[in-house]
Scaffold this motif. Structure first.
Motif, PDB file in Angstrom:
ATOM      1  N   UNK A 111       4.317  13.954 -21.726  1.00  0.00           N
ATOM      2  CA  UNK A 111       3.869  13.320 -22.961  1.00  0.00           C
ATOM      3  C   UNK A 111       3.068  12.055 -22.664  1.00  0.00           C
ATOM      4  N   UNK A 112       3.546  11.259 -21.697  1.00  0.00           N
ATOM      5  CA  UNK A 112       2.833  10.044 -21.321  1.00  0.00           C
ATOM      6  C   UNK A 112       1.484  10.370 -20.696  1.00  0.00           C
ATOM      7  N   UNK A 218      -5.315  12.718   9.911  1.00  0.00           N
ATOM      8  CA  UNK A 218      -4.365  13.707   9.410  1.00  0.00           C
ATOM      9  C   UNK A 218      -2.906  13.314   9.564  1.00  0.00           C
ATOM     10  N   UNK A 219      -2.644  12.201  10.214  1.00  0.00           N
ATOM     11  CA  UNK A 219      -1.261  11.745  10.328  1.00  0.00           C
ATOM     12  C   UNK A 219      -1.090  10.344   9.727  1.00  0.00           C
ATOM     13  N   UNK A 220      -1.829   9.369  10.260  1.00  0.00           N
ATOM     14  CA  UNK A 220      -1.643   7.990   9.791  1.00  0.00           C
ATOM     15  C   UNK A 220      -2.099   7.818   8.343  1.00  0.00           C
ATOM     16  N   UNK A 221      -3.343   8.234   8.055  1.00  0.00           N
ATOM     17  CA  UNK A 221      -3.848   8.105   6.683  1.00  0.00           C
ATOM     18  C   UNK A 221      -3.085   9.013   5.721  1.00  0.00           C
ATOM     19  N   UNK A 222      -2.753  10.206   6.166  1.00  0.00           N
ATOM     20  CA  UNK A 222      -2.053  11.146   5.286  1.00  0.00           C
ATOM     21  C   UNK A 222      -0.662  10.628   4.931  1.00  0.00           C
ATOM     22  N   UNK A 223       0.002   9.981   5.868  1.00  0.00           N
ATOM     23  CA  UNK A 223       1.317   9.405   5.577  1.00  0.00           C
ATOM     24  C   UNK A 223       1.212   8.324   4.505  1.00  0.00           C
ATOM     25  N   UNK A 224       0.191   7.491   4.588  1.00  0.00           N
ATOM     26  CA  UNK A 224      -0.010   6.460   3.566  1.00  0.00           C
ATOM     27  C   UNK A 224      -0.334   7.079   2.219  1.00  0.00           C
ATOM     28  N   UNK A 225      -1.132   8.140   2.208  1.00  0.00           N
ATOM     29  CA  UNK A 225      -1.478   8.806   0.946  1.00  0.00           C
ATOM     30  C   UNK A 225      -0.258   9.482   0.310  1.00  0.00           C
ATOM     31  N   UNK A 226       0.683   9.958   1.118  1.00  0.00           N
ATOM     32  CA  UNK A 226       1.917  10.520   0.560  1.00  0.00           C
ATOM     33  C   UNK A 226       2.732   9.441  -0.147  1.00  0.00           C
ATOM     34  N   UNK A 227       2.794   8.258   0.450  1.00  0.00           N
ATOM     35  CA  UNK A 227       3.480   7.146  -0.212  1.00  0.00           C
ATOM     36  C   UNK A 227       2.759   6.742  -1.498  1.00  0.00           C
ATOM     37  N   UNK A 228       1.436   6.798  -1.482  1.00  0.00           N
ATOM     38  CA  UNK A 228       0.659   6.487  -2.683  1.00  0.00           C
ATOM     39  C   UNK A 228       0.950   7.498  -3.784  1.00  0.00           C
ATOM     40  N   UNK A 229       1.088   8.766  -3.423  1.00  0.00           N
ATOM     41  CA  UNK A 229       1.408   9.792  -4.420  1.00  0.00           C
ATOM     42  C   UNK A 229       2.764   9.532  -5.050  1.00  0.00           C
ATOM     43  N   UNK A 230       3.754   9.157  -4.243  1.00  0.00           N
ATOM     44  CA  UNK A 230       5.070   8.804  -4.779  1.00  0.00           C
ATOM     45  C   UNK A 230       4.962   7.587  -5.694  1.00  0.00           C
ATOM     46  N   UNK A 231       4.152   6.621  -5.317  1.00  0.00           N
ATOM     47  CA  UNK A 231       3.948   5.429  -6.147  1.00  0.00           C
ATOM     48  C   UNK A 231       3.320   5.790  -7.495  1.00  0.00           C
ATOM     49  N   UNK A 232       2.338   6.674  -7.499  1.00  0.00           N
ATOM     50  CA  UNK A 232       1.682   7.070  -8.751  1.00  0.00           C
ATOM     51  C   UNK A 232       2.637   7.831  -9.660  1.00  0.00           C
ATOM     52  N   UNK A 233       3.501   8.678  -9.088  1.00  0.00           N
ATOM     53  CA  UNK A 233       4.507   9.368  -9.902  1.00  0.00           C
ATOM     54  C   UNK A 233       5.507   8.381 -10.493  1.00  0.00           C
ATOM     55  N   UNK A 234       5.899   7.389  -9.685  1.00  0.00           N
ATOM     56  CA  UNK A 234       6.831   6.370 -10.186  1.00  0.00           C
ATOM     57  C   UNK A 234       6.179   5.543 -11.291  1.00  0.00           C
ATOM     58  N   UNK A 235       4.888   5.269 -11.176  1.00  0.00           N
ATOM     59  CA  UNK A 235       4.183   4.531 -12.218  1.00  0.00           C
ATOM     60  C   UNK A 235       4.160   5.304 -13.529  1.00  0.00           C
ATOM     61  N   UNK A 236       3.949   6.622 -13.444  1.00  0.00           N
ATOM     62  CA  UNK A 236       3.932   7.449 -14.651  1.00  0.00           C
ATOM     63  C   UNK A 236       5.303   7.464 -15.312  1.00  0.00           C
ATOM     64  N   UNK A 273      12.385  -0.812 -11.247  1.00  0.00           N
ATOM     65  CA  UNK A 273      12.722  -1.180  -9.873  1.00  0.00           C
ATOM     66  C   UNK A 273      12.111  -0.194  -8.875  1.00  0.00           C
ATOM     67  N   UNK A 274      12.158   1.086  -9.219  1.00  0.00           N
ATOM     68  CA  UNK A 274      11.567   2.100  -8.336  1.00  0.00           C
ATOM     69  C   UNK A 274      10.059   1.907  -8.217  1.00  0.00           C
ATOM     70  N   UNK A 275       9.416   1.640  -9.332  1.00  0.00           N
ATOM     71  CA  UNK A 275       7.961   1.431  -9.332  1.00  0.00           C
ATOM     72  C   UNK A 275       7.579   0.213  -8.495  1.00  0.00           C
ATOM     73  N   UNK A 276       8.276  -0.885  -8.680  1.00  0.00           N
ATOM     74  CA  UNK A 276       7.944  -2.107  -7.934  1.00  0.00           C
ATOM     75  C   UNK A 276       8.227  -1.946  -6.446  1.00  0.00           C
ATOM     76  N   UNK A 277       9.286  -1.214  -6.092  1.00  0.00           N
ATOM     77  CA  UNK A 277       9.590  -0.991  -4.682  1.00  0.00           C
ATOM     78  C   UNK A 277       8.486  -0.164  -4.008  1.00  0.00           C
TER      79      UNK A 277
END
Length: 344
Positions: A111-112, A218-236, A273-277
């Protein structure tokens, strides 16, 4: 039951102008209470009675089962059956709660998301962090292009080296079989062999360059992008529960609503708290990634430049010195072709 509820949730129309309808929550609570009441309630074996009567008799007797003296084994089997049945009921209720929470969370987030896409819902934005994330994604696309071209160069150059090796062998053979052109075939054979040797040395440098870029992308940048994806889901999720709390605060303040506001406040704080972490994790990873990228690329670009320059200048000594400088060891003869794992 969970499948039917999910099917119903998938076909229901999602309104966009509100976050979390209190009537829907009330229906969910009543449905859960009814389910638990049905599952808990059931026949009690101690209260069951048996109707007994003789064949052709004129009277009937009602014998309570509690008065029947059975064996200890039969009584233990009944208790074991009841315990297993209660455990099954508990698992069913637990699974129902999990599915209910997952469905409610998915509903709020969907919905959001729809509200944001249609411009009706507000979203939390960190302008500085969003800009850094976009820069990382663009950098990854460009580095992937460099990696693709470097692999293509490796394959083409490897084919050229193999051709030079075969040509040198052919010249050497003709030098032995053509006395009138022995010298001409001889020094051409030596030239091709020298080029082949230098080419294998350059291939070692290029393969090292490709391997390092592949690890970075494919390892260093991809690992950071996975954390970014988790961050975007937490923001939503955070924005979904924030909007839900804001809507409840705008409604009436009766006893039922106040209880819902308190529950919504707890969920809001959990997701905040999850979003800020995760936002903090992303900022730290982006910082370290930038430092690591500069360090790695400084070394790899220097290696690539020195090796290519030395090869095409015909400076064999400088080419070998470049590999020693970066601690690159060549493969033994017969293993110069990149393995299938290196080509991935």
């Amino acid at each position: 039951m969970a499948d039917s509820m999910m099917s119903k949730a998938a076909t229901m129309e999602i309104p966009i102008n509100s976050n979390g309808d209190s009537r829907n929550l009330a229906e969910d609570d009543s449905l859960e209470q009814d389910l638990q009441q049905v599952m808990v309630s059931g026949p009690n074996l101690n209260e069951t009675s048996i109707v007994s009567g003789g064949y052709g008799g004129t009277t009937e007797g009602i014998i309570p089962t509690s008065s029947i003296k059975g064996s200890n084994m039969h009584h233990g089997s009944s208790n074991s059956s009841m315990t297993a049945e209660e455990a099954t009921r508990g698992v069913a209720v637990e699974k129902f709660d999990i599915v209910k929470k997952w469905g409610l969370n998915t509903y709020k987030c969907t919905k959001q998301m729809i509200s944001e896409r249609f411009g009706r819902g507000s979203r939390t934005v960190d302008l500085e962090l969003e800009a850094q994330i976009e820069v990382l994604r663009e950098t990854k696309r460009k580095y992937e292009s460099v990696l693709h071209l470097a692999r293509a160069l490796t394959n083409h150059f490897y084919s050229m080296v193999q051709t030079q090796h075969a040509l040198g062998d052919t010249f050497a053979d003709l030098s032995q079989k053509s006395p009138e052109l022995r010298d001409e075939f001889g020094y051409n054979a030596e030239t091709q062999k020298l080029l082949c040797k230098n080419g294998e040395t350059l291939l070692g440098a290029i393969n090292f360059f490709v391997s390092s870029i592949n690890t970075l992308v494919n390892k260093t940048m991809e690992d950071t992008l996975m954390t970014i994806k988790m961050y975007e889901n937490a923001r939503l999720e955070f924005d979904a529960y924030r909007a839900d709390l804001e809507e409840l605060n705008m409604g009436p303040r009766d006893a039922v609503t106040m209880a819902r506001i308190e529950a919504a406040q707890q969920q809001y704080q959990i997701h905040k708290d999850k979003y800020e972490r995760l936002r903090s994790d992303v900022s730290i990873k982006l910082k370290f990634l930038e430092e690591n990228k500069v360090k790695v690329m400084h070394k790899q670009l220097l290696l690539f430049h020195n090796a290519i320059s030395a090869y095409f200048a015909g400076n064999q000594q400088q080419l070998e010195q470049t590999l020693k400088q970066f601690n690159i060891k060549l493969k033994p003869p017969g293993a110069d072709k990149p393995s299938w794992l290196e080509e991935q």
